[in-house]
Design a protein around this motif. Structure first.
Motif, short mmCIF file in Angstrom:
data_model
loop_
_atom_site.label_atom_id
_atom_site.label_comp_id
_atom_site.label_asym_id
_atom_site.label_seq_id
_atom_site.Cartn_x
_atom_site.Cartn_y
_atom_site.Cartn_z
N GLY A 226 0.84 -1.19 0.00
CA GLY A 226 0.00 0.00 0.00
C GLY A 226 0.88 1.25 0.00
O GLY A 226 2.08 1.19 0.28
N VAL A 227 0.27 2.39 -0.30
CA VAL A 227 0.99 3.67 -0.32
C VAL A 227 0.12 4.72 0.35
O VAL A 227 -1.09 4.79 0.09
N ARG A 228 0.72 5.53 1.20
CA ARG A 228 0.02 6.67 1.82
C ARG A 228 0.51 7.97 1.21
O ARG A 228 1.72 8.22 1.13
N ILE A 229 -0.44 8.81 0.76
CA ILE A 229 -0.13 10.14 0.25
C ILE A 229 -1.04 11.16 0.92
O ILE A 229 -2.09 10.80 1.45
N SER A 230 -0.62 12.44 0.89
CA SER A 230 -1.43 13.50 1.48
C SER A 230 -1.46 14.72 0.56
O SER A 230 -0.80 15.73 0.82
N PRO A 231 -2.19 14.62 -0.55
CA PRO A 231 -2.27 15.75 -1.48
C PRO A 231 -2.84 17.00 -0.80
O PRO A 231 -3.73 16.90 0.05
N PHE A 232 -2.35 18.16 -1.18
CA PHE A 232 -2.85 19.46 -0.71
C PHE A 232 -2.59 19.71 0.78
O PHE A 232 -3.04 20.71 1.32
N CYS A 260 -1.97 -2.57 -3.63
CA CYS A 260 -3.07 -3.13 -2.86
C CYS A 260 -4.08 -2.07 -2.47
O CYS A 260 -5.30 -2.29 -2.58
N PHE A 261 -3.61 -0.92 -1.99
CA PHE A 261 -4.52 0.15 -1.60
C PHE A 261 -3.79 1.48 -1.58
O PHE A 261 -2.56 1.54 -1.50
N LEU A 262 -4.58 2.55 -1.67
CA LEU A 262 -4.08 3.92 -1.53
C LEU A 262 -4.65 4.48 -0.24
O LEU A 262 -5.86 4.58 -0.07
N ASP A 263 -3.77 4.83 0.68
CA ASP A 263 -4.13 5.40 1.97
C ASP A 263 -4.04 6.92 1.81
O ASP A 263 -2.96 7.48 1.72
N LEU A 264 -5.19 7.58 1.78
CA LEU A 264 -5.25 8.97 1.36
C LEU A 264 -5.62 9.87 2.52
O LEU A 264 -6.65 9.68 3.17
#
Length: 283
Positions: A226-232, A260-264
């Motif tokens: 999985g990947v965690r991103i924090s746009p803006f 697998c998933f996007l942790d947003l």
């Protein structure tokens, strides 16, 4: 009622749709970055409450640490200490991912080898205060810009951390590319002023994230990453001149890889722009 129904997440059949997110606890309790025995009780107690548990942010190297008493996953002792924690979760039927972390310029010299400076894509000091290894708060230092060969060593550190997470028994991993830490520092142009292949264009600034994802997918099947991103988000004093274009490119690249998933983590004022991009990519 839908919240309590099963859900298919990659190869995993989750008992429900409740996810325990990664929480920075600063309670490893040991100077060597190994989680304490209390971590097994903590995560074990929560294993039946959610469909998925993502363990607290865990540094991939000494260089990647930025807070006191946070755990690591880069030494044999750390791997050994994580095993009973994982076993406590699995004993109760939980699915357990480990979040891999490098804080970049948010670190402090008290965590670094021989008291060296924190590293970053560019030598730009963040606003605000850093933690020291003694739990004090002091102004951030101006970081040292990474050399090209050092960036490749960091990618290798992520790959090794992924291997160690597998040895510890986790079900998968999450790449922390949010909250103003190293990967987001490369992504956004307020913090990345490089003129080499890791700077300038969106494609170049996203290169580190995709190299890390590709490296760990040599260790784990991509449907366990999985990947965690924090746009803006401006946490960590980051910003980008065109975040919509940047994160559309990032999400498209992650979707193409089949993570697998996007942790947003959404910034409320502009959440709709993120939602539209994520829906288009099916994440």
């Amino acid at each position: 009622m839908k919240l309590s129904t099963p859900f298919q997440l990659g190869p995993f059949r989750l008992a429900n749709r409740i996810v325990m997110p990664p929480l920075t606890r600063m309670r490893a309790g040991r100077a060597d970055g190994a989680p304490s025995p209390l971590a097994a009780a903590y995560y074990g107690q929560r294993a039946t409450e959610g469909g998925l548990i993502i363990a607290e942010a865990t540094q991939i190297s000494q260089q990647g640490q930025g807070y006191p008493q946070t755990p690591g996953i880069y030494t044999p002792d750390q791997v050994a200490a994580w095993r009973p924690v994982v076993q406590a979760v699995k004993k109760r039927g939980g699915i357990f991912f480990l979040q891999l972390w490098h804080v970049g310029r948010i670190s402090h010299s008290s965590f670094q080898k021989d008291g060296g400076l924190p590293v970053a894509p560019s030598a730009i000091r963040p606003a605000g205060n850093a933690f020291t290894n003694e739990f004090k708060r002091v102004p951030h230092e101006t970081p040292r810009a990474l050399e090209l060969n050092e960036i490749q060593r960091i990618v290798a550190d992520y790959r090794k951390a992924a291997e160690n997470a597998k040895q510890a028994g986790f079900d998968g991993i999450e790449i922390h590319a949010a909250n103003g830490y190293l990967i987001q520092q490369f992504l956004e142009d307020k913090t990345n002023h490089r003129t080499d292949r890791y700077g300038g264009s969106i494609e170049n600034r996203a290169r580190l994230l995709f190299e890390v994802v590709d490296a760990v997918s040599e260790v784990w099947p991509i449907d366990r990453v999985g990947v965690r991103i924090s746009p803006f988000s401006d946490v960590g004093d980051v910003a980008d001149s065109d975040p919509t274009a940047l994160y559309a490119f990032v999400v498209e690249g992650l979707a193409a890889r089949g993570i697998c998933f996007l942790d947003l983590i959404e910034a409320r004022a502009r959440a709709g722009l993120v939602d539209q991009t994520v829906r288009r990519q099916g994440l």
